[in-house]
Design an enzyme around this catalytic site. Structure first.
Site, PDB file in Angstrom:
ATOM      1  N   SER A 100       0.840  -1.191   0.000  1.00  0.00           N
ATOM      2  CA  SER A 100       0.000   0.000   0.000  1.00  0.00           C
ATOM      3  C   SER A 100       0.874   1.240   0.000  1.00  0.00           C
ATOM      4  CB  SER A 100      -0.898   0.017   1.241  1.00  0.00           C
ATOM      5  OG  SER A 100      -1.594   1.242   1.360  1.00  0.00           O
ATOM      6  N   TYR A 127      -1.709  -1.325  10.289  1.00  0.00           N
ATOM      7  CA  TYR A 127      -1.872  -1.438   8.840  1.00  0.00           C
ATOM      8  C   TYR A 127      -0.641  -0.933   8.086  1.00  0.00           C
ATOM      9  CZ  TYR A 127      -3.985  -1.376   4.235  1.00  0.00           C
ATOM     10  OH  TYR A 127      -4.250  -1.615   2.912  1.00  0.00           O
TER      11      TYR A 127
END
Length: 270
Positions: A142, A156
């Site tokens: 990401s 995350y």
């Protein structure tokens, strides 16, 4: 390669980027193995791919949060005589709220799905790729792995930063032998991700130019791993964001991250 068609294993294939990868690779005449927890969605996708592209589509329902999940998945592949040429480590989700407001088993499951399972899958499958002289591993990371962490969704960005560094090292270890490894780093992507984390209302306020379609992300990812790129950030906007944060002093970057994360991260559990 001696097989008529390469075989791609896609985790988290039931929706979003995972199902987009399955469709894109099947369109390139790959046989596919689809794995996730939702059997009904996997079966529907498998039927679609068989009908549209004439490929073999195998469904292996699996929960990667199970400590034995990867071992069981690979045993199922071996039982069927399936040799994986493309591994797409896509399975993932977010845990909203502040770190201490979630029970440890919640965090432990998250780390197994986003860190331990993709690492173990790569370890179990890459030897066969090396022996055959061909393989592709796409680790869906990401943009969050390139910018400072945020309050809320505490693990995350950390998990995605790990996947980026892991992919770089694995790519270097396999240079020149036909095995390419790429960390694919999308930003905001249209999918169910934000519905699951309960942040749909927050992220819906983000302007449209910040978003990408899953099939566009996947197209860039396939092109990047075929080129041999160890890391690829999708979309011009996301690449600009990465570059800007890289140029900023750490303190300024962290302050900006703190301000912006309130717009799209659920920071306190209810």
């Amino acid at each position: 390669m001696t097989k008529a068609r390469p075989l791609s294993l896609i985790t988290g294939a039931s929706a979003g980027i995972g199902s987009a990868f399955a469709r894109a690779l099947a369109a390139r005449a790959h046989d596919v193995v689809l794995t996730a927890r939702r059997t009904d969605r996997l079966e529907a996708l498998a039927d679609e791919l068989r009908g549209q592209h004439g490929v073999n589509a195998t469904v292996l329902t699996n929960d990667l949060a199970d400590p034995h999940g990867v071992e069981q998945l690979c045993a199922a592949l071996d039982e069927r005589g399936l040799q994986v040429d493309w591994l797409v480590n896509n399975a993932g989700y977010g845990v909203p709220g502040r770190f201490d407001q979630n029970d440890w088993p919640v965090h432990a499951d998250f780390l197994r799905v986003l860190v331990t399972a993709p690492t173990e899958l790569a370890w179990r499958l890459i030897s066969g790729m090396r022996e055959r002289g061909y393989g592709r591993i796409v680790n869906v990371a990401s943009l969050a792995g390139h910018v400072p962490g945020s309050a809320g969704h505490t693990l995350y960005a950390a998990s995605k930063a790990y996947m980026i560094k892991f992919s770089q090292s694995l790519a270097l270890e396999n240079l020149g032998i036909g095995v390419n490894v790429c960390a694919l780093c999308p930003g905001f992507t249209y999918s169910e991700f934000h519905d699951v984390t309960g942040t749909r209302a927050l992220v819906s306020k983000m302007p449209g130019f910040m978003w990408q379609r899953a099939d566009d992300v996947v197209r860039e990812g396939i092109d990047a791993v075929e080129r041999g790129d160890a890391v690829h950030v999708t979309g011009r906007f996301n690449r600009t964001v990465k570059s800007l944060f890289k140029l900023m002093p750490d303190r300024m970057a962290l302050r900006m991250s703190a301000k912006q994360s309130k717009r799209y991260r659920a920071q306190d559990a209810e």
